[in-house]
Design a protein around this motif. Sequence first.
Motif, mmCIF file in Angstrom:
data_model
loop_
_atom_site.group_PDB
_atom_site.id
_atom_site.type_symbol
_atom_site.label_atom_id
_atom_site.label_comp_id
_atom_site.label_asym_id
_atom_site.label_seq_id
_atom_site.Cartn_x
_atom_site.Cartn_y
_atom_site.Cartn_z
ATOM 1 N N ILE A 201 19.315 62.415 83.781
ATOM 2 C CA ILE A 201 19.995 62.793 82.539
ATOM 3 C C ILE A 201 19.023 63.462 81.561
ATOM 4 O O ILE A 201 19.414 64.354 80.784
ATOM 5 C CB ILE A 201 20.692 61.573 81.888
ATOM 6 N N GLU A 202 17.740 63.074 81.592
ATOM 7 C CA GLU A 202 16.748 63.748 80.767
ATOM 8 C C GLU A 202 16.579 65.197 81.192
ATOM 9 O O GLU A 202 16.465 66.104 80.348
ATOM 10 C CB GLU A 202 15.406 63.014 80.858
ATOM 11 N N ASN A 203 16.556 65.457 82.488
ATOM 12 C CA ASN A 203 16.429 66.828 82.986
ATOM 13 C C ASN A 203 17.627 67.680 82.575
ATOM 14 O O ASN A 203 17.474 68.868 82.250
ATOM 15 C CB ASN A 203 16.280 66.819 84.507
ATOM 16 N N ILE A 204 18.820 67.090 82.575
ATOM 17 C CA ILE A 204 20.022 67.834 82.184
ATOM 18 C C ILE A 204 19.928 68.241 80.704
ATOM 19 O O ILE A 204 20.180 69.400 80.340
ATOM 20 C CB ILE A 204 21.281 66.982 82.444
ATOM 21 N N ILE A 205 19.554 67.287 79.856
ATOM 22 C CA ILE A 205 19.477 67.574 78.415
ATOM 23 C C ILE A 205 18.355 68.562 78.134
ATOM 24 O O ILE A 205 18.522 69.496 77.327
ATOM 25 C CB ILE A 205 19.266 66.271 77.624
ATOM 26 N N ALA B 148 21.428 70.236 71.562
ATOM 27 C CA ALA B 148 22.229 70.552 72.748
ATOM 28 C C ALA B 148 23.321 69.517 72.982
ATOM 29 O O ALA B 148 24.443 69.859 73.396
ATOM 30 C CB ALA B 148 21.319 70.657 73.970
ATOM 31 N N ILE B 149 23.020 68.243 72.712
ATOM 32 C CA ILE B 149 24.023 67.192 72.943
ATOM 33 C C ILE B 149 25.235 67.404 72.043
ATOM 34 O O ILE B 149 26.389 67.268 72.490
ATOM 35 C CB ILE B 149 23.389 65.801 72.720
ATOM 36 N N SER B 150 25.004 67.724 70.764
ATOM 37 C CA SER B 150 26.132 67.941 69.842
ATOM 38 C C SER B 150 26.985 69.119 70.287
ATOM 39 O O SER B 150 28.224 69.058 70.224
ATOM 40 C CB SER B 150 25.593 68.168 68.433
ATOM 41 N N LYS C 142 17.178 70.887 80.082
ATOM 42 C CA LYS C 142 17.574 72.223 80.539
ATOM 43 C C LYS C 142 18.461 72.903 79.504
ATOM 44 O O LYS C 142 18.263 74.089 79.189
ATOM 45 C CB LYS C 142 18.311 72.105 81.873
ATOM 46 N N HIS C 143 19.407 72.168 78.957
ATOM 47 C CA HIS C 143 20.294 72.758 77.954
ATOM 48 C C HIS C 143 19.562 73.032 76.637
ATOM 49 O O HIS C 143 19.851 74.028 75.957
ATOM 50 C CB HIS C 143 21.494 71.840 77.718
ATOM 51 N N GLU C 144 18.604 72.173 76.283
ATOM 52 C CA GLU C 144 17.820 72.405 75.063
ATOM 53 C C GLU C 144 16.969 73.663 75.209
ATOM 54 O O GLU C 144 16.836 74.448 74.264
ATOM 55 C CB GLU C 144 16.914 71.201 74.782
#
Length: 297
Positions: free
Chosen positions: A5-9, A100-102, A11-13
């Motif tokens: 999940i850290e890698n996913i966030i 990115a999460i928001s 990547k989007h950041e």
Amino acid sequence: MALEIENIINKHESALKKYRGLYVFADLLATFLVLYALFVLLNMRDIFLMIDTFEPYTGAKYSIPGSEIVFETLGLIILAFTFSLILTAFRYYRAKKKDAISLIEEKYPVLRERMRTAYDNRDMDNIIVRDLIGGVIIDSKPVKSSVFLNRKKLAKDLLVTLFAVTLLAYVAHTGYQAPVGPLDLEEVIETIPFPGSDSNLISVEENGGTSGDPQNNEGLFGEPAVIIIEGKEVDLKIPPGGGEGFTSQEEGEPKNNTFIQSDVYNPEAVASQAYYENLPEGYRSVIQSYFEQLAEE
């Protein structure tokens, strides 16, 4: 699962930062071209003639690979870029930035509150957290970083850039420039009669005359000026030999012109005895007879 999940966030950041850099570059380019086009159109290159520091360099040419550039053009480019850089930095400094999460939770309601909760509790190891993180990883697979790209903003910057380039091409092709420039504004400013400026003063020449517009001197040598004090017109014409001239009674100090009349001379009055007391003893009779003879003559 926590690492995934850290890698996913992350990547989007990373993609979000790239898009933000693209927004800054597009805004900076559009602002720069618009300012430069306006500077060229409004003859702002003349501003270097108004500054003594840059005046000796006007007309100089500098070699650039493939072409030459005039000092005024180079100065306008630097000036426009400086202003555009300041405006762009100020605009993005005040802008609110979302992570990115928001943005993912806004675009994908199924992940709302779940992705943030899973990311904040990724270091915990229990069945509830593992189940939450697993569900978030599965639901985030359809998420693409391209959803963060604001195409409307880029399209607006692109239209502004095309407009500025078209304007510059038209000016370069036709040589059109605005009829008003900095030099014209300088002449207008110089003609404005600011308070305390030399144009408002009347200089007296050696021969007694005055310099300046003769029409402005009509109040000095024409009809006498008249002022109104307490509803009455008062003529300010000063007659020859008038002394200090007109003085308001309210401002001047009152003068007491009354005189005290002296007493009538008494013919029977006699001299004071102090006169005789001050004379020397041996010469008193001689001096007295001398003055009596003078009185008889």
